[in-house]
Design an enzyme around this catalytic site. Structure first.
Site, PDB file in Angstrom:
ATOM      1  N   LYS A  52      20.496  32.116 -56.920  1.00  0.00           N
ATOM      2  CA  LYS A  52      20.078  32.717 -58.201  1.00  0.00           C
ATOM      3  C   LYS A  52      19.269  31.698 -59.017  1.00  0.00           C
ATOM      4  O   LYS A  52      18.245  32.033 -59.611  1.00  0.00           O
ATOM      5  CB  LYS A  52      21.314  33.192 -58.987  1.00  0.00           C
ATOM      6  CG  LYS A  52      21.951  34.444 -58.375  1.00  0.00           C
ATOM      7  CD  LYS A  52      23.321  34.775 -58.965  1.00  0.00           C
ATOM      8  CE  LYS A  52      23.969  35.915 -58.161  1.00  0.00           C
ATOM      9  NZ  LYS A  52      25.347  36.200 -58.588  1.00  0.00           N
ATOM     10  N   GLN A  96      30.294  34.256 -62.365  1.00  0.00           N
ATOM     11  CA  GLN A  96      30.353  34.482 -60.916  1.00  0.00           C
ATOM     12  C   GLN A  96      31.782  34.886 -60.508  1.00  0.00           C
ATOM     13  O   GLN A  96      32.737  34.193 -60.837  1.00  0.00           O
ATOM     14  CB  GLN A  96      29.908  33.215 -60.173  1.00  0.00           C
ATOM     15  CG  GLN A  96      29.822  33.355 -58.672  1.00  0.00           C
ATOM     16  CD  GLN A  96      28.729  34.335 -58.215  1.00  0.00           C
ATOM     17  OE1 GLN A  96      27.629  34.374 -58.740  1.00  0.00           O
ATOM     18  NE2 GLN A  96      29.056  35.152 -57.211  1.00  0.00           N
ATOM     19  N   ASP A 119      24.745  41.285 -65.687  1.00  0.00           N
ATOM     20  CA  ASP A 119      25.384  41.813 -64.472  1.00  0.00           C
ATOM     21  C   ASP A 119      25.751  43.290 -64.650  1.00  0.00           C
ATOM     22  O   ASP A 119      26.057  43.983 -63.676  1.00  0.00           O
ATOM     23  CB  ASP A 119      26.657  41.017 -64.151  1.00  0.00           C
ATOM     24  CG  ASP A 119      26.455  40.035 -63.000  1.00  0.00           C
ATOM     25  OD1 ASP A 119      25.493  40.220 -62.239  1.00  0.00           O
ATOM     26  OD2 ASP A 119      27.276  39.111 -62.865  1.00  0.00           O
TER      27      ASP A 119
END
Ligand code: NDP
Length: 288
Positions: A52, A96, A119
């Site tokens: 990422k 994460q 997200d």
């Protein structure tokens, strides 16, 4: 069989994002800034975060990584998130997953400001998505919808089977495919580990989205001819002949299924790169 080339499409999307960033810079504005929180040192999570960050560099985004030991308390982690919520230099951030067992994932996700939740896991964004309103859509399902759009796959009135009901992939995917729209309007079935006679469901489906995490689960004799098969699965399977000691496998037995399906995503190079591209897209949208 037509390969759904997530690598190629994600490169195109990233090029478009890069152009938007260059426009911002020309206007003397700062580039988008994505931050990531990583707790612990899980190997797969480290790999995902690294890629990422690499992608941020490619498109001209600023990125920051905040790493904490796996024994960080839930309260301390939430305090870090609250700092990011009010940090004006950061447009969006991700936590994460998975988090260590002593931390309540839902509580952590709830503490993220929905405006920075790139997200798309916060209930505000999830709820808006379910209502068909503008929101941050979770990157993996968003990437799959983009692939379907780019290859102009017919979805209206088709039977779509999603296997796996996680909050980050399967469930949002099932919602998106059932929404009204050019790439939606499917008749959706959502299967999971308690579903009975799964092979009967897969054989009837025009579109199958596999998101369960069992390598090569979907085989030739389980699908209908000319179906569309999207493979979300990423599992590390031990392989001592490889330098890394493992190979990445999807949930689909690619070699056999490719002889019968009309559209198929490879692993790697299918859904994975699309996920990262759509995370970048969400971050750009958060900046604009
Ligand atoms: P989860 O483990 O959260 O969910 C797995 C789902 O599969 C659950 O709903 C589970 O059912 C269901 N399931 C398990 N076994 C079976 C079975 N035998 N038959 C039918 N359903 C079953 O996984 P995620 O959704 O997070 O991820 C799924 C896969 O996708 C993983 O391999 C992951 O690594 C990968 N992934 C890939 C991404 C990408 O960018 N390409 C992004 C995110 C994930 P139940 O709910 O009953 O337990």
């Amino acid at each position: 069989m037509i390969l759904l080339d997530g690598k190629k499409i994600s490169d195109e999307i990233k090029s478009e994002i890069k152009v938007s960033v260059e426009k911002l810079i020309r206007k003397k504005e700062r580039p988008p800034h994505l931050a990531a929180i990583l707790v612990g040192d899980d190997g797969a999570s480290l790999t995902y975060i690294a890629s990422k960050i690499r992608s941020c560099d490619q498109v001209g985004f600023k990125s920051s990584l905040f790493r904490y030991n796996s024994d960080i308390s839930e309260n301390d982690l939430i305090k870090k998130i609250e700092d990011l919520n009010i940090n004006r230099e950061i447009d969006g951030f991700i936590v994460q997953l998975p988090l260590p067992k002593h931390i309540n994932e839902q509580k952590v996700l709830l503490s993220i400001d929905p405006r920075k939740d790139v997200d798309g896991f916060h209930p505000t964004n999830f709820g808006k998505m379910a209502l068909g309103l503008k929101s941050f859509i979770p990157a993996t399902p968003y990437g799959i919808m983009k692939l379907i759009e780019k290859y102009d796959i017919e979805t209206e009135g088709k039977s779509c089977l999603v296997v796996g009901r996680s909050n980050i992939v399967g469930r949002p995917m099932s919602i998106l495919m059932s929404l009204r729209g050019r790439y939606g309007n499917s008749t959706v079935t959502l299967a999971h580990s308690k579903s009975k006679n799964l092979a009967e469901l897969t054989k009837k489906a025009d579109i199958i989205i596999m998101a369960l995490g069992i390598p090569e689960f979907l085989k030739y004799d389980m699908i209908k001819k000319d179906s569309t098969i999207i493979d979300v699965g990423i599992t590390r399977v031990e392989d001592k002949s490889k330098r890394r000691g493992y190979v990445i496998k999807g949930d689909v037995d690619f070699d056999s299924v490719s002889k019968k399906a009309k559209f198929l995503t490879p692993v790697p190079g299918g859904v994975g790169p699309m996920t990262i591209a759509m995370l970048l897209q969400n971050t750009l949208d958060a900046r604009l």
